[in-house]
Design a protein around this motif. Structure first.
Motif, PDB file in Angstrom:
ATOM      1  N   HIS A 172      23.138  37.225  31.424  1.00 50.28           N
ATOM      2  CA  HIS A 172      23.384  37.380  29.986  1.00 50.28           C
ATOM      3  C   HIS A 172      22.645  36.329  29.170  1.00 50.28           C
ATOM      4  N   SER A 200      30.590  39.580  30.601  1.00 55.34           N
ATOM      5  CA  SER A 200      31.421  40.774  30.475  1.00 55.34           C
ATOM      6  C   SER A 200      30.716  41.886  29.699  1.00 55.34           C
ATOM      7  N   TRP A 259      27.987  43.117  30.269  1.00 55.12           N
ATOM      8  CA  TRP A 259      27.263  43.981  31.200  1.00 55.12           C
ATOM      9  C   TRP A 259      28.152  45.063  31.814  1.00 55.12           C
ATOM     10  N   SER A 260      29.395  45.164  31.416  1.00 53.88           N
ATOM     11  CA  SER A 260      30.353  46.059  32.070  1.00 53.88           C
ATOM     12  C   SER A 260      29.839  47.495  32.210  1.00 53.88           C
ATOM     13  N   GLY A 261      29.318  48.068  31.129  1.00 47.27           N
ATOM     14  CA  GLY A 261      28.843  49.448  31.188  1.00 47.27           C
ATOM     15  C   GLY A 261      27.658  49.615  32.116  1.00 47.27           C
ATOM     16  N   PHE A 276      26.941  47.620  34.655  1.00 47.32           N
ATOM     17  CA  PHE A 276      27.488  47.382  35.997  1.00 47.32           C
ATOM     18  C   PHE A 276      28.098  48.666  36.564  1.00 47.32           C
ATOM     19  N   ASP A 277      28.931  49.328  35.766  1.00 47.29           N
ATOM     20  CA  ASP A 277      29.618  50.527  36.243  1.00 47.29           C
ATOM     21  C   ASP A 277      28.629  51.621  36.628  1.00 47.29           C
ATOM     22  N   GLN A 335      27.400  34.150  35.343  1.00 50.87           N
ATOM     23  CA  GLN A 335      28.087  33.608  34.173  1.00 50.87           C
ATOM     24  C   GLN A 335      27.405  32.285  33.819  1.00 50.87           C
TER      25      GLN A 335
END
Length: 259
Positions: free
Chosen positions: A36, A43, A45-47, A49-50, A63
């Protein structure tokens, strides 16, 4: 009795074959390491990552402390060290400077820049920002406070997250991670894009890093370039084109490694 036992073994073998093939495929693919940028944390990057995990990729997220460039490079290398096999580093915004330095690690097979800074040798993010056109949009960075930088909360959504839903953009503005002056002014010593293949996603509606500056940096790096509509935070608002470029890089690196 022997027939039934043999049939059971054959059935188990048939079930195991696809799993083994999938495992072999995953092991041949590079691990995707997401890095990031400033003012935010991993956090976001959640989409991305999924979607990558759904497509069977091993994914790790750094992080960054975002106190100094050297510290963030060390944090990224720590994550690289924990992986097996080749790694693709993906950097957003200031994270591009981090992967430009950390990408010299021999395990790194490629670099993917997402609306990111791609400094040259001896260059900092601060130096790149100073090249932005005076008449164009400027990052709303407030004067430093105790050695750290923040974005003006009132201007955060328009500048950083123009296509992110209002509630999420407001939360991002309130939950900013302090960005250290040493991260802003830290110089890259050896730009990894000089020796590693790179890809670059230009966000055409970016108000933090002007699209023309993104085009300049990506051309200088010799990157494979894709342009898409999106704000600086398109990795949050539009993860699909981000994932598409990462997977394009992964496919190219996997094919090259198998030859």
């Amino acid at each position: 009795m022997k027939y039934h036992a043999l049939a059971a073994v054959l059935a188990l073998s048939a079930q195991a074959a696809p799993l083994a093939a999938q495992s072999q495929q995953n092991s041949a693919r590079p691990t995707i390491v997401l890095v990031h940028g400033g003012f935010v944390d991993g956090s976001g990057w959640s989409g991305v990552f999924d979607l990558l995990r759904k497509d069977g990729y091993n994914v790790a997220i750094v992080q960054n402390p975002t106190i100094s460039l050297a510290g963030d490079v060390a944090a990224t290398k720590s994550v690289i060290d924990a992986q097996t096999g080749p790694v693709i580093l993906v950097g957003h915004s200031y994270g591009g400077a981090v992967i430009t330095e950390a990408g010299n690690d021999p395990r790194v097979a490629g670099l993917v820049y997402i609306a990111a800074f791609a400094p040259d040798n001896g260059q900092s993010v601060d130096a790149l920002i100073k090249t932005f056109p005076a008449g164009g949009p400027q990052p709303p960075i407030l004067p430093p406070r105790d050695g750290f930088l923040y974005l003006d909360k009132a201007k955060f959504a328009a500048a950083f997250a123009g296509d992110v839903d209002a509630r999420t953009a407001a939360f991002m503005a309130e939950s900013q991670v302090p960005w250290g002056l040493e991260a802003l002014t830290g110089n890259v010593t050896q730009a990894a894009w000089k020796t590693k293949p790179s890809w670059y996603l230009v966000a055409t509606d970016d108000k933090m890093i002007p699209p023309d500056q993104q085009r300049f940096m990506s051309k200088r790096a010799g990157a494979t370039v894709v342009e898409t509509k999106g704000s600086h935070a398109l990795y949050v608002s539009r993860p699909a084109p981000v994932v598409a470029l990462i997977e394009q890089a992964a496919a190219k690196i996997t094919t090259t490694a198998s030859k």
